[in-house]
Write an enzyme that holds these catalytic residues in place. Structure first.
Site, short mmCIF file in Angstrom:
data_model
loop_
_atom_site.label_atom_id
_atom_site.label_comp_id
_atom_site.label_asym_id
_atom_site.label_seq_id
_atom_site.Cartn_x
_atom_site.Cartn_y
_atom_site.Cartn_z
N ALA A 1 23.99 -16.28 -40.92
CA ALA A 1 22.70 -15.92 -41.52
C ALA A 1 22.55 -14.41 -41.51
O ALA A 1 22.48 -13.80 -40.45
CB ALA A 1 21.54 -16.57 -40.76
N GLY A 2 22.52 -13.83 -42.71
CA GLY A 2 22.33 -12.39 -42.83
C GLY A 2 21.01 -12.10 -43.51
O GLY A 2 19.95 -12.16 -42.90
N PHE B 1 26.91 -8.46 -35.61
CA PHE B 1 26.83 -7.17 -36.31
C PHE B 1 25.61 -6.37 -35.88
O PHE B 1 24.93 -5.75 -36.70
CB PHE B 1 26.82 -7.36 -37.84
CG PHE B 1 27.89 -8.27 -38.36
CD1 PHE B 1 29.22 -8.12 -37.97
CD2 PHE B 1 27.60 -9.29 -39.25
CE1 PHE B 1 30.21 -8.96 -38.45
CE2 PHE B 1 28.58 -10.13 -39.75
CZ PHE B 1 29.89 -9.96 -39.35
N THR C 1 23.85 -3.34 -34.53
CA THR C 1 24.01 -1.91 -34.29
C THR C 1 23.26 -1.52 -33.03
O THR C 1 22.13 -1.96 -32.80
CB THR C 1 23.49 -1.12 -35.49
OG1 THR C 1 24.21 -1.51 -36.66
CG2 THR C 1 23.68 0.38 -35.28
N GLU D 1 13.47 -0.08 -43.59
CA GLU D 1 14.90 0.00 -43.33
C GLU D 1 15.67 0.36 -44.60
O GLU D 1 16.57 1.22 -44.59
CB GLU D 1 15.39 -1.33 -42.77
CG GLU D 1 16.88 -1.41 -42.53
CD GLU D 1 17.29 -2.73 -41.88
OE1 GLU D 1 18.47 -3.07 -41.96
OE2 GLU D 1 16.42 -3.40 -41.29
N GLN E 1 38.67 19.96 -67.19
CA GLN E 1 37.39 19.49 -67.74
C GLN E 1 37.02 18.11 -67.23
O GLN E 1 35.84 17.85 -66.91
CB GLN E 1 37.47 19.49 -69.26
CG GLN E 1 36.15 19.16 -69.94
CD GLN E 1 36.28 19.15 -71.45
OE1 GLN E 1 37.13 18.45 -71.99
NE2 GLN E 1 35.47 19.95 -72.13
N GLY F 1 43.01 14.23 -53.62
CA GLY F 1 44.41 13.85 -53.69
C GLY F 1 44.90 13.22 -52.39
O GLY F 1 44.14 12.57 -51.66
#
Length: 394
Positions: free
Chosen positions: A146-147, A172, A174, A259, A296, A356
């Protein structure tokens, strides 16, 4: 063709007009100084450690960053949504988003549940330490299954006399490893309306039955500690209910707006920082005898990214101004989250490309920033969820 002499993109100046006042500008300058002196010289080590040191968080508290919108009676500054946006945007510019999210979860995603729903006794007990940085907070809503669908959480809290007994897990989270105080969502009923079944609880670290199962190893935000939490017959007093029993869903939905706006502001700061880094790089890096800036295709792509970043910034500012005025901004906040979460990933993709092979190397800021940005189209409400919220209001 070479770049025209008058074609240039410079870092955008600090806002000194529009909705911002002198106190906002002072805050912006203060945060910038703190980042240069206390964060940037040390944050590479925190990426390796997987956490921001507590003494750094306490310094942030001492400087007032953790009490921006809280009353002066608790040690705060009693400012507004615009001040929160300033803090989030400048933290995003640090290039260390793990540090930024550590602070912003504490200030604008977790502790706000205590300020918005806490009793006078709860506020008196916890807010001074939260504002000073002595107490760090986390919020536990997300679960393995469940998120964004908060109504589907499975963690339960059964009443037992003057206590509730919590069972379940959170994923998850934090600040989950090192927080002192957790705002936890749990189901407390079987009402036919699922939105009436969720209650928020305060759970202190060290409460029997509550454990941090593991620290999670993440793709980005490496200096932010993230955890899986477990509740096994965890007994908490009924006095630890935040707000009204059965009203937790509405508290979560209300704070989602704050949030999501904060994450959007942070993403704008990250985007601007990436553009600034890349502009410096392409003006000095030569290929086929000319600076990359003389190509360019490169300068036009960077110009468009700069335009999109400025557009997103203005949407964030306008939404914050309306929120500070007490207007309903659910649609606009959903737009902010969707737009900025996708924008920051687009910016990082092109900016890394223009670095790069160097951009792909660990130790380069743009490589770290590209990893950090990915979650911002996911956490706090995935882009697809945000677009559905917008669609409901069109």
């Amino acid at each position: 063709m070479p770049a025209p002499a008058d074609l240039t993109i410079n870092p955008l100046p600090s806002p000194r007009t529009g909705p911002f006042r002198e106190e906002h500008d002072m805050l912006r300058d203060q945060v910038r100084r703190f980042l240069e002196e206390e964060i940037k010289p040390h944050a590479d080590a925190w990426e390796e450690d997987g956490m921001v040191p507590r003494d750094v968080l306490r310094k942030m508290g001492e400087l007032g960053f953790f009490g921006i919108r809280y009353p002066q009676a608790f040690g705060g500054s009693d400012l507004d949504t615009l001040a929160t946006v300033v803090l989030a945007e400048e933290l995003g510019k640090s290039t260390y988003s793990g540090v930024a999210i550590t602070a912003l979860v504490h200030t604008d995603m977790a502790s706000v549940h205590i300020f918005n729903g806490g009793s006078p006794a709860q506020k008196a007990a916890y807010l001074p330490g939260i504002i000073s940085g002595e107490l760090i907070t986390a919020v536990g809503v997300t679960e393995p299954e469940a998120g964004s669908d908060v109504k589907s959480i499975r963690t339960t809290a059964q009443r037992d006399g003057n206590d509730f007994i919590l069972n379940g897990s959170k994923m998850f989270i934090t600040n989950g490893v090192h927080a002192d105080l957790y705002c936890i969502a749990a189901k407390t009923g079987e009402d036919e309306r699922p939105s009436r079944n969720v209650t928020m609880f305060l759970v202190e670290k060290g409460t029997p039955g509550f454990s941090v199962v593991r620290a999670l190893d993440k793709h980005g935000w490496r200096s932010s500690d993230t955890a899986e939490l477990l509740f096994e017959d965890c007994r908490v007093p009924a006095d630890n209910v935040l707000g009204e029993e059965g009203h937790g869903f509405y508290a979560i939905m209300k704070n989602f707006q704050n949030e999501r706006l904060v994450i959007g502001a942070m993403a704008v700061g990250e985007s601007q920082a990436a553009l600034d880094l890349t502009l410096d790089y392409v003006r000095t890096r030569k290929a086929f005898g000319r600076a990359l800036w003389d190509k360019q295709a490169i300068r036009q792509r960077l110009s468009m990214l700069a335009a999109r970043t400025e557009a997103a910034r203005q949407l964030v500012y306008a939404t914050a101004e309306r929120d500070a005025a007490g207007e309903d901004v659910i649609r606009e906040v959903s737009m902010v989250k969707a737009l900025c979460g996708e924008l920051v990933n687009d910016v990082m993709y092109d900016c890394l490309q223009f670095h790069g092979g160097a951009g792909y190397m660990r130790g380069m800021a743009i490589e770290r920033m590209a990893r950090d940005a990915r979650v911002q189209a996911i956490g706090g409400g995935a882009t697809e969820v945000m677009l559905e919220e917008i669609a409901k209001r069109l």
